[in-house]
Design a protein around this motif. Structure first.
Motif, short mmCIF file in Angstrom:
data_model
loop_
_atom_site.label_atom_id
_atom_site.label_comp_id
_atom_site.label_asym_id
_atom_site.label_seq_id
_atom_site.Cartn_x
_atom_site.Cartn_y
_atom_site.Cartn_z
N HIS A 81 0.83 -1.19 0.00
CA HIS A 81 0.00 0.00 0.00
C HIS A 81 0.87 1.25 0.00
CE1 HIS A 81 0.60 -0.18 4.42
NE2 HIS A 81 0.35 1.12 4.41
N CYS A 83 0.70 5.15 1.58
CA CYS A 83 -0.01 5.94 2.58
C CYS A 83 0.01 7.41 2.21
CB CYS A 83 0.64 5.73 3.95
SG CYS A 83 -0.23 6.62 5.26
N TYR A 124 -8.23 2.37 4.72
CA TYR A 124 -7.65 1.85 3.48
C TYR A 124 -8.71 1.81 2.40
CZ TYR A 124 -3.60 0.27 6.18
OH TYR A 124 -2.49 0.22 6.96
N GLU A 134 -3.63 3.89 1.90
CA GLU A 134 -4.06 4.25 3.24
C GLU A 134 -4.18 5.76 3.28
OE1 GLU A 134 -2.22 4.53 7.74
OE2 GLU A 134 -1.35 3.07 6.36
N ARG A 136 -4.64 9.00 6.00
CA ARG A 136 -4.50 9.31 7.41
C ARG A 136 -4.30 10.80 7.59
NH1 ARG A 136 0.50 7.10 10.27
NH2 ARG A 136 -0.35 5.11 9.60
#
Length: 139
Positions: A81, A83, A124, A134, A136
């Protein structure tokens, strides 16, 4: 020593289709889309920040990149992934766009560690080609 991330190659089946997702859902600005359409660039990029882009590279380019000495078998694979960190308001807006657009997301996760410490919330989601992201924010 402090390095900065310049770019990440994201393998996609159709860069133009993928650009629609990255532009409309994630809100990222295209780089070299017109050059790609004119056959003057091998891929389209999208800008994450002033010094960082994602290269939306067609899977058809993988054999040529695998032919680079020492790179056999490395091109064309999905990452685990990527982020994306953003302000809380953009985090909430992205989640809303994904849900409203019918894209699956995980439930919110709490206190995940990253480059700037623990993020209060994260989730996600996937792009149309199965690349996982992801999202955040940090306080």
């Amino acid at each position: 020593m402090a390095y900065q991330l310049d770019h990440v190659v994201v393998w996609v089946a159709d860069p133009v289709r993928s650009l629609d997702f990255y532009r409309q859902v994630l809100g990222l600005e295209p780089v070299r889309a017109e050059e790609y359409a004119a056959g003057q660039a091998p891929f389209i990029s999208v800008r994450l920040g002033p010094g960082t882009i994602l290269d939306l590279t067609p899977l058809t380019a993988a054999p040529a990149l695998n032919a680079v000495p020492g790179a056999a078998g490395t091109a064309g694979n999905l990452l685990n992934h990527i982020c994306l960190a953003m302000p809380e308001a953009e985090f909430e807006a992205l989640h809303e766009r994904l849900v409203t657009g019918g894209h699956r997301t995980t439930p919110y996760l709490k206190d995940l560690f990253g480059a700037r410490g623990n993020a209060p919330r994260a989730f996600y989601f996937g792009d149309p080609d199965g690349n996982v992201f992801e999202a955040r924010y940090y306080e």
